[in-house]
Scaffold this motif. Structure first.
Motif, short mmCIF file in Angstrom:
data_model
loop_
_atom_site.label_atom_id
_atom_site.label_comp_id
_atom_site.label_asym_id
_atom_site.label_seq_id
_atom_site.Cartn_x
_atom_site.Cartn_y
_atom_site.Cartn_z
N ALA A 21 4.36 -8.73 -0.23
CA ALA A 21 3.36 -9.77 0.89
C ALA A 21 2.72 -8.31 2.02
O ALA A 21 1.37 -8.63 1.67
CB ALA A 21 4.38 -10.37 1.18
N ALA A 22 3.80 -7.04 1.86
CA ALA A 22 2.08 -6.55 3.08
C ALA A 22 1.34 -5.84 2.04
O ALA A 22 0.68 -5.32 2.61
CB ALA A 22 3.68 -5.26 2.84
N TYR A 23 1.25 -5.51 0.58
CA TYR A 23 0.62 -5.00 0.03
C TYR A 23 -0.74 -5.98 -0.22
O TYR A 23 -1.84 -5.75 0.13
CB TYR A 23 1.11 -4.68 -1.71
N GLU A 24 -0.80 -7.26 -0.25
CA GLU A 24 -1.58 -8.26 -0.34
C GLU A 24 -1.85 -8.53 0.96
O GLU A 24 -3.04 -8.08 0.65
CB GLU A 24 -0.80 -9.48 -1.26
N LEU A 25 -1.45 -8.26 1.67
CA LEU A 25 -1.56 -8.99 3.22
C LEU A 25 -2.58 -7.58 3.89
O LEU A 25 -4.06 -7.82 3.92
CB LEU A 25 -1.01 -8.78 4.04
N VAL A 26 -2.19 -6.90 3.60
CA VAL A 26 -2.81 -4.63 3.87
C VAL A 26 -4.13 -4.93 3.54
O VAL A 26 -5.30 -4.45 3.58
CB VAL A 26 -1.87 -3.87 3.97
N GLY A 27 -4.19 -4.79 2.01
CA GLY A 27 -5.45 -4.90 1.03
C GLY A 27 -6.59 -6.01 1.20
O GLY A 27 -7.61 -5.52 1.28
N ARG A 28 -6.48 -6.83 1.43
CA ARG A 28 -6.96 -7.86 1.92
C ARG A 28 -8.00 -7.71 3.67
O ARG A 28 -9.18 -7.59 3.45
CB ARG A 28 -6.13 -9.37 2.20
N ILE A 56 -6.44 -3.82 14.39
CA ILE A 56 -5.23 -4.91 13.97
C ILE A 56 -4.18 -4.72 13.34
O ILE A 56 -3.88 -4.08 12.18
CB ILE A 56 -6.16 -5.92 12.83
N CYS A 57 -3.19 -5.15 14.11
CA CYS A 57 -2.13 -4.85 14.04
C CYS A 57 -1.27 -6.06 13.22
O CYS A 57 -1.07 -7.10 13.41
CB CYS A 57 -0.84 -4.39 14.99
N ILE A 58 -0.70 -6.14 12.40
CA ILE A 58 -0.10 -7.03 11.53
C ILE A 58 1.46 -6.58 12.00
O ILE A 58 2.38 -5.79 12.18
CB ILE A 58 0.70 -6.55 10.08
N LYS A 59 1.95 -7.53 12.98
CA LYS A 59 3.17 -7.44 14.10
C LYS A 59 4.02 -8.34 13.30
O LYS A 59 4.52 -9.71 13.54
CB LYS A 59 3.15 -8.70 15.76
N VAL A 70 1.18 1.18 2.76
CA VAL A 70 0.43 2.34 2.35
C VAL A 70 0.10 2.71 1.39
O VAL A 70 -1.08 3.51 1.34
CB VAL A 70 1.90 3.90 2.45
N GLU A 71 0.51 2.25 -0.02
CA GLU A 71 -0.03 2.00 -1.03
C GLU A 71 -1.48 1.47 -1.15
O GLU A 71 -2.48 1.55 -1.96
CB GLU A 71 0.63 1.33 -3.29
N ALA A 72 -1.89 0.55 -0.29
CA ALA A 72 -2.21 -0.60 -0.28
C ALA A 72 -3.47 -0.17 1.26
O ALA A 72 -4.74 -0.81 0.62
CB ALA A 72 -1.86 -1.87 0.18
N GLY A 73 -3.39 0.79 1.49
CA GLY A 73 -4.55 1.62 2.30
C GLY A 73 -4.35 1.63 4.13
O GLY A 73 -4.79 1.55 4.52
N VAL A 74 -2.81 0.80 4.18
CA VAL A 74 -2.22 1.03 5.60
C VAL A 74 -2.41 2.09 6.31
O VAL A 74 -2.41 3.54 6.41
CB VAL A 74 -1.57 0.33 5.99
N ASP A 75 -3.36 2.19 7.79
CA ASP A 75 -3.74 3.97 8.65
C ASP A 75 -2.97 3.81 9.00
O ASP A 75 -2.68 4.93 9.61
CB ASP A 75 -4.92 3.00 9.64
N PRO A 102 5.35 -22.97 6.54
CA PRO A 102 4.15 -24.11 5.78
C PRO A 102 2.74 -23.46 6.18
O PRO A 102 1.68 -23.56 5.19
CB PRO A 102 3.83 -25.99 6.60
N PRO A 103 2.29 -23.71 7.61
CA PRO A 103 1.10 -22.99 7.52
C PRO A 103 0.42 -21.86 7.50
O PRO A 103 -0.70 -21.42 7.82
CB PRO A 103 1.16 -23.57 9.31
N TYR A 104 0.92 -20.73 6.91
CA TYR A 104 0.69 -19.68 7.03
C TYR A 104 1.09 -19.43 5.50
O TYR A 104 1.75 -19.50 4.25
CB TYR A 104 1.98 -18.33 7.55
N SER A 105 0.06 -18.23 5.83
CA SER A 105 -0.67 -17.86 4.40
C SER A 105 -1.55 -16.84 4.51
O SER A 105 -2.01 -15.87 5.29
CB SER A 105 -1.63 -18.85 3.25
N ILE A 106 -1.80 -15.94 3.15
CA ILE A 106 -2.41 -14.25 3.34
C ILE A 106 -4.07 -15.50 4.21
O ILE A 106 -4.43 -14.13 4.47
CB ILE A 106 -2.86 -14.22 1.96
#
Length: 505
Positions: A186-193, A173-176, A221-226, A151-155
């Protein structure tokens, strides 16, 4: 979409074997392949931190500081990354600022280039001092957000957290994602944002437990992760990470081609396939995808160790009940991400609730300290009933927990005395007094820092017996648990004693 090559950070020398082999891989099994690893051209290799520090002294008879120096001598061109648990350093509770500072100074001086810093509760107050010291020392600050669901977590939650860390001086910034919970879209959306709203490189870390990690990496990768974390194929998958060679092959010939040599990677993988056979008895016991991690948010290493712990208690039949209890305890404690040490705290309480047949009949002291705020601020409010059971009408603290901890270096220096040859030994003792003292005593008996002759012979024989047994043994899971439920004589209390060898992050 970015057209820059994706950079690879390989976890074979730390999280790969920590996830699969209970952190038992010895430095001597890393050194022969180190020069070939150095030729790959990785963005970095993670080779220190997490549970490796105390496991080196506790189980391997190694000085953890020596591992950095010996590997760096053979890998001068590859940046080294370590996992730093914020104010917990490499331990399981908060340490004084002076201990944290001296640890970082020595780690960087020995060869750690990148510090991946996180806090188990995503409480940035517990990361600030570590980030300041790393920045001051001229090393790379990789600030991490612990990805989880609930519940506390969102993009928006994660983006705002990343923005705070960027303002605090993060270099990347690392998404751990320590349990393999991040879904591909979700990975695509978060990395894109994050790419759209922050002017910083973004790095994705995920485990393969749920079966989604490789696809999540590709969508990132498609969202641009480095940068993405991988593990060489022979130390990948299940509770470990996506295979390096698979990611390299997927991107080959595209705009985001990593440029890494698959032939060289194959040589490294073949080497570790042989090394892994030596550690067969420490295997996690998982041989495929376990989708229960999506239901219970429990990291794979925690699942396998739960089985082992319940067997020791002659309560293996309670496994499913404990699994079902974990989400309830997590919710009541404010939905902490299940990562060290919060995973052990939640797991201990859930186990006690089931084994004793009454919820919160016994509350370990560590849980009481958590409710008091001594681990930091919980992501969501703690259930008032649980809070009352744990600490009554006592008011939790509202400051950074480390502000209440007196300096520790001088006290540690006085206590360890002549057993410490240098400040690194003092730091080891300050972090793990019950582990470091016997380790330093054994070293002192050896005169030159090596084990006495009799002990060395015994160790060699044991090693050969382990290697012989490992070739034929059916993996039975790690020999230690991420939590230990025990009675403390004279205190009238049960306690969950945190143990660092269980494959936690």
């Amino acid at each position: 979409m970015s057209t820059r090559p994706v950079k690879i950070c390989d976890l074979m020398l730390r999280d790969g074997h920590q996830s699969l082999l209970a952190t038992r891989m010895r430095t001597e099994d890393m050194l022969p392949i180190a020069e070939r690893i150095d030729r790959v051209g990785y963005w970095a290799v993670e080779m220190w931190g997490g549970a490796t520090f105390d496991s080196a002294m506790r189980f391997l008879g190694e000085n953890p500081w020596e591992r950095i120096r010996r590997l760096k001598a053979r890998m001068p061109h590859t940046p080294f990354l370590m996992l730093l648990r914020g104010q917990n350093v490499v331990g399981y509770h908060h340490y004084p600022d002076d201990v944290l500072e001296r640890f970082i100074v020595h780690a960087h001086a020995n060869g750690i280039d990148i510090f991946r810093i996180f806090d188990a509760l995503n409480d940035v107050r517990n990361m600030r001092r570590a980030m300041e010291v790393v920045k001051r020392e001229g090393a790379h600050v990789q600030a991490s957000i612990c990805y989880t669901i609930g519940p506390p977590y969102s993009i928006d939650y994660f983006v705002e957290l990343a923005r705070q860390l960027a303002d605090m001086g993060a270099d990347t910034i690392c998404i751990k994602d320590m349990a393999g919970l991040i879904a591909p879209y979700a990975a695509y959306e978060l990395v894109g944002r994050l790419k759209a709203e922050l002017n910083l490189p973004i790095h994705l870390h995920s485990h393969a437990t749920s079966g989604m990690a490789t696809t999540a990496h590709l969508k990132a990768v498609e969202a641009g992760v480095d940068i993405v974390d991988t593990a060489i194929s022979s130390l990948s998958l299940t509770t470990s990470h996506p295979p390096t060679e698979s990611i390299v092959s997927m991107l080959r010939g595209t705009e985001r081609d990593t440029g890494l040599d698959l032939g060289l990677l194959a040589e490294i993988s073949a080497y570790f396939a042989e090394v892994r056979r030596k550690y067969g008895r420490f295997e996690s016991g998982m041989f495929g995808v376990d989708v229960r991690v999506l239901q219970y948010q429990i990291p794979g290493g925690m699942l396998s160790n739960l089985v082992s712990q319940l067997r020791e208690q002659n309560a293996a039949d309670k496994y499913e009940a404990v699994l079902a209890e974990v989400p309830h305890v997590r919710a009541e404690l404010g939905y902490p991400p299940l990562v060290t040490p919060s995973s052990q705290l939640v797991g201990t309480q859930a186990t006690l609730n089931v084994l004793l047949g009454e919820r919160y009949k016994v509350i370990p002291e560590e849980i009481r300290q958590y409710v008091r705020g001594y681990y930091g601020r919980s992501p969501a409010p703690i259930d008032p009933k649980v809070k009352r059971l744990a600490i009554g009408d006592e008011a939790p603290i509202d400051c950074r927990p480390a502000d209440l901890i007196p300096p520790g270096m001088e006290k540690a220096r006085e206590e360890i005395g002549d057993l410490a040859r240098d400040e690194e030994d003092v730091i080891s003792y300050a972090l793990f007094p019950q582990v470091a003292r016997p380790f330093l005593e054994r070293r002192a008996r050896g005169g030159d820092g090596k084990e006495p002759v009799a002990a060395a012979i015994a160790g060699l024989l044991l090693k050969r017996l382990e290697e012989r047994a490992a070739a034929d043994a059916v993996p039975s899971g790690p020999t230690s648990s991420p939590w230990k439920v025990s009675w403390r004589p004279g205190t009238g209390r049960w306690s969950g004693l945190i143990d660092g060898a269980g494959g936690m992050r």
